[in-house]
Design a protein around this motif. Structure first.
Motif, short mmCIF file in Angstrom:
data_model
loop_
_atom_site.label_atom_id
_atom_site.label_comp_id
_atom_site.label_asym_id
_atom_site.label_seq_id
_atom_site.Cartn_x
_atom_site.Cartn_y
_atom_site.Cartn_z
N ALA A 22 65.40 -36.20 -17.64
CA ALA A 22 64.00 -35.88 -17.91
C ALA A 22 63.34 -35.21 -16.70
N ASN A 23 63.68 -35.67 -15.49
CA ASN A 23 63.14 -35.05 -14.29
C ASN A 23 63.56 -33.59 -14.19
N LYS A 24 64.79 -33.32 -14.58
CA LYS A 24 65.30 -31.94 -14.53
C LYS A 24 64.55 -31.06 -15.52
N ASN A 48 54.98 -30.10 -27.88
CA ASN A 48 55.75 -30.02 -26.63
C ASN A 48 56.97 -30.93 -26.67
N VAL A 49 56.79 -32.15 -27.20
CA VAL A 49 57.91 -33.08 -27.34
C VAL A 49 58.94 -32.52 -28.31
N ALA A 50 58.46 -32.02 -29.46
CA ALA A 50 59.37 -31.49 -30.47
C ALA A 50 60.18 -30.32 -29.93
N THR A 51 59.57 -29.48 -29.10
CA THR A 51 60.27 -28.34 -28.53
C THR A 51 61.48 -28.77 -27.71
N GLY A 89 59.80 -36.02 -24.06
CA GLY A 89 60.75 -35.45 -25.02
C GLY A 89 62.18 -35.59 -24.54
N ALA A 90 62.38 -35.37 -23.25
CA ALA A 90 63.73 -35.49 -22.68
C ALA A 90 64.20 -36.95 -22.66
#
Length: 300
Positions: A272-274, A42-45, A253-254
């Motif tokens: 990141a919130n977005k 998920n982070v990598a995506t 991730g963001a």
């Protein structure tokens, strides 16, 4: 600023139900999806979506779930770099209630048996950022990973311990915390870990240990980031919540992407919130390319 993502890729079986069953219940699944996720993937995506240079290190086992994972990651442009013939990958059953809240049942596989040899082909000098989550830090795997990371110098360690923080052996956790990691954690986890009654007190306690930034996510209320004596709250974005699977991973991730693009703390949180608001509005566990439009995230 290249990022090394150390973690696991799981098959996610997402099951939508009206409510969680009680003992003896017989409930009906309203809808189900089989997809590929896991904290690291998920982070990598997110990093991939924003063209952030990174490497994803993960094991692929020999079995049904390993085959599903291998086919998916190759399709996404990743090379399976660790092949394990001794068993299959695990999977996660994700129960999603009408509110969008999720509960996990994780069936562990070969990804819980890290080996020192898995790190032999990694050149630490290639990376400035290193991401780890709580799932792979339990037991002997956590000892192996923390021993390897402890030998590195001048790295930004991004640590998302999650709900598994209490399962990480004290020696392993202490070793990680001594590396002054950037902690990403939710409100419940932060209060539980620190035994504090408020998130400001919890953030202060974590700052005292790590001497580095901590991000505490607050669900619909956004996020608080704390660094030294500075505490900043950044509101979330309104979104129709379909499920919250992968929202925390994508938020992390963001944050890493924001650091890599030179954003300040406030902009990292806003950004990141977005991203997280988009993830909770979809039924899958990660922000796949079909849901992604980079023009939505231009904030600077």
């Amino acid at each position: 600023m290249k990022t090394l993502i150390i973690g696991n890729v799981y098959v996610d079986i997402i099951i939508n139900v009206d409510h969680l069953p009680k003992t003896g219940d017989d409930i009906v699944c309203k809808k189900h999806i089989v997809t590929v996720g896991g904290c690291a993937y998920n982070v990598a995506t997110i990093l991939k979506n924003f063209n952030i240079d990174h490497t994803l290190v993960f094991p692929v086992g020999n079995g049904i779930y390993g085959s599903i994972i291998e086919n998916e990651v190759i399709k996404s442009g990743y090379k399976p770099n660790i092949k394990v013939d001794s068993g299959d990958n695990g999977y996660c059953m994700c129960l999603v209630e009408e509110s969008g809240e999720r509960s996990f049942i994780t069936v562990k596989g070969i990804e819980t048996n890290y080996s020192e040899s898995w790190f032999e082909g990694i050149n630490p000098d290639d990376y400035k950022n290193i991401y780890i989550s709580g799932y792979e830090m339990e037991g002997e795997s956590g000892q192996i990973i923390s021993n390897w990371i402890s030998k590195l110098e001048d790295k930004n360690i991004f640590f998302a311990p999650g709900h598994r923080m209490g399962e990480i052996e004290k020696e392993t956790l202490d070793k990680i915390l001594k590396l002054r990691p950037i902690i990403h954690i939710n409100e419940e986890e932060a209060l539980s870990f620190t035994n504090k009654k408020s998130i400001v007190e919890a953030a202060r306690a974590i700052n005292k240990i790590t001497k580095n930034t901590v991000f505490i996510t607050l669900g619909k209320d956004g996020v608080m980031c704390a660094n030294n004596c500075e505490y900043r709250f950044v509101d979330s974005f309104d979104s129709e919540i379909k499920n919250t699977i992968g929202a925390g991973d994508s938020h992390m991730g963001a944050i890493i992407a924001g650091y890599s693009m030179g954003y300040n703390l406030g902009d990292c949180c806003y950004f990141a919130n977005k991203v997280a608001s988009k993830v909770v509005s979809i039924e899958e566990s990660r922000l796949e390319e079909k849901y992604f439009d980079i023009k939505e995230y231009n904030i600077i």
